[in-house]
Write a protein that holds these residues in place. Structure first.
Motif, PDB file in Angstrom:
ATOM      1  N   ARG A   1     -19.603  34.852  -6.822  1.00 47.77           N
ATOM      2  CA  ARG A   1     -20.587  33.923  -7.399  1.00 47.77           C
ATOM      3  C   ARG A   1     -21.186  34.497  -8.669  1.00 47.77           C
ATOM      4  NH1 ARG A   1     -22.065  33.067  -1.926  1.00 47.77           N
ATOM      5  NH2 ARG A   1     -23.788  34.562  -2.133  1.00 47.77           N
TER       6      ARG A   1
ATOM      7  N   ASP B   1     -20.833  32.927 -12.377  1.00 50.90           N
ATOM      8  CA  ASP B   1     -22.006  32.612 -13.190  1.00 50.90           C
ATOM      9  C   ASP B   1     -21.899  33.243 -14.567  1.00 50.90           C
ATOM     10  OD1 ASP B   1     -24.897  31.575 -13.317  1.00 50.90           O
ATOM     11  OD2 ASP B   1     -25.146  33.688 -13.822  1.00 50.90           O
ATOM     12  N   SER B   2     -21.383  34.482 -14.623  1.00 47.58           N
ATOM     13  CA  SER B   2     -21.200  35.162 -15.905  1.00 47.58           C
ATOM     14  C   SER B   2     -20.199  34.404 -16.770  1.00 47.58           C
ATOM     15  CB  SER B   2     -20.714  36.594 -15.663  1.00 47.58           C
ATOM     16  OG  SER B   2     -20.503  37.262 -16.889  1.00 47.58           O
TER      17      SER B   2
ATOM     18  N   GLN C   1     -19.525  31.208 -16.634  1.00 51.78           N
ATOM     19  CA  GLN C   1     -20.162  29.969 -17.088  1.00 51.78           C
ATOM     20  C   GLN C   1     -21.106  30.231 -18.252  1.00 51.78           C
ATOM     21  OE1 GLN C   1     -22.016  28.329 -13.618  1.00 51.78           O
ATOM     22  NE2 GLN C   1     -20.072  27.794 -12.633  1.00 51.78           N
ATOM     23  N   THR C   2     -21.798  31.369 -18.202  1.00 54.94           N
ATOM     24  CA  THR C   2     -22.699  31.724 -19.305  1.00 54.94           C
ATOM     25  C   THR C   2     -21.923  31.891 -20.602  1.00 54.94           C
ATOM     26  OG1 THR C   2     -24.235  32.836 -17.805  1.00 54.94           O
ATOM     27  CG2 THR C   2     -24.365  33.439 -20.132  1.00 54.94           C
TER      28      THR C   2
ATOM     29  N   ALA D   1     -25.002  38.863 -16.926  1.00 56.19           N
ATOM     30  CA  ALA D   1     -25.295  37.925 -15.834  1.00 56.19           C
ATOM     31  C   ALA D   1     -26.522  38.449 -15.120  1.00 56.19           C
ATOM     32  CB  ALA D   1     -24.113  37.863 -14.865  1.00 56.19           C
TER      33      ALA D   1
END
Length: 269
Positions: free
Chosen positions: A42, A46-47, A49-50, A103
């Motif tokens: 996860r 998230d990283s 997506q950033t 992240a």
């Protein structure tokens, strides 16, 4: 039962910010946890997506925009030599790189731009000497007011945090809110430098917009004469945040070698 890998260590695993032996041990520990692999996945997602939200061309435009803001501030300072208000406290480009490529498990939102150069500050805030402490400003009707501890604040208020080093060499700034969320303000990442600038009040790299968390927003300024373990400070903040009846008044559970001050805003609807 195996202890759960703390968030700060999970982030270092994802970033590879450990020695080879320590990284291997940390990954092995994570594999033994029931949901360890999923937590890491996860965080890595998230990283990714950033990075997708901040492509290189957007980053270049943002650096250029903030450079223009810095030029305006320098021009204003040259025209009014006695004004020291909200100068940039960290190199702009470096701060942006660290923010976009890291992240953070803490509450993270797109940082508002620095406040405009045109501000009205109380004269006594320039060149204040004394103990290390935070100064909190709020933008209102085109000007900026210096807030007192326990001032009432609302969702959407735009704040600028500044610090006075007070002779301390290193420091970090975190906040805890009435919902139990913890936010890292300085440095912008776990591996960022905690060194403080000397002299007059130094503004952090980004303004901060209050969300709808109830009751309070409390900022901690942790200082030392030696480099600070940001992960340790974050873990202490999370521990305090899990005690909502005490988080607005009690200090962070930190070693006595670290000094701390706090500034609290009382949230109203």
């Amino acid at each position: 039962m195996a202890l759960c890998t703390p968030d700060w260590l999970l982030e270092r695993i994802a970033l590879g910010e450990l020695s080879p032996d320590a990284l291997a041990d940390a990954r092995a520990r994570l594999e033994r946890e029931p949901h360890g692999r999923a937590r890491l996945a996860r965080l890595e997602a998230d990283s990714a997506q950033t990075l997708a939200r901040h492509p290189p061309e957007d980053f270049a435009r943002e650096v250029a925009r903030r450079a223009r803001t810095a030029d305006v501030q320098r021009e204003h300072a040259a025209r009014y030599p006695g004004w020291h208000g909200l100068s940039m406290g960290l190199p702009v480009a470096a701060s942006l790189v660290l923010l976009m490529l890291s992240a953070q498990p803490e509450r993270v939102a797109e940082p508002p731009a620095l406040m405009p150069a045109r501000v009205e500050l109380m004269e006594e805030t320039v060149g204040i000497k004394g103990d290390a402490r935070l100064l909190v400003y709020r933008q209102h009707d085109g000007s900026t007011e210096l807030l007192a501890d326990r001032t009432r604040a609302r969702r959407g208020d735009l704040l600028q945090l500044s610090y006075l080093a007070g002779g301390r060499r290193y420091g970090t700034v975190v906040s805890v809110d009435g919902r139990g969320a913890v936010t890292l303000h300085h440095p912008t990442t776990l591996v960022g430098s905690t060194r403080l600038q000397k002299g007059d009040a130094v503004s952090l790299a980004h303004a901060y917009e209050l969300d709808d968390a109830p009751d309070f927003e409390r900022f901690f300024f942790v200082t030392s004469d030696s480099p600070i373990d940001v992960g340790l400070v974050l873990e202490s903040a999370r521990k305090l945040a899990r005690q909502p009846t005490e988080a607005s008044t009690r200090p962070l559970p930190l070693p006595g070698t670290l000094a701390q001050t706090s500034f609290t805003l009382e949230k109203v609807p």
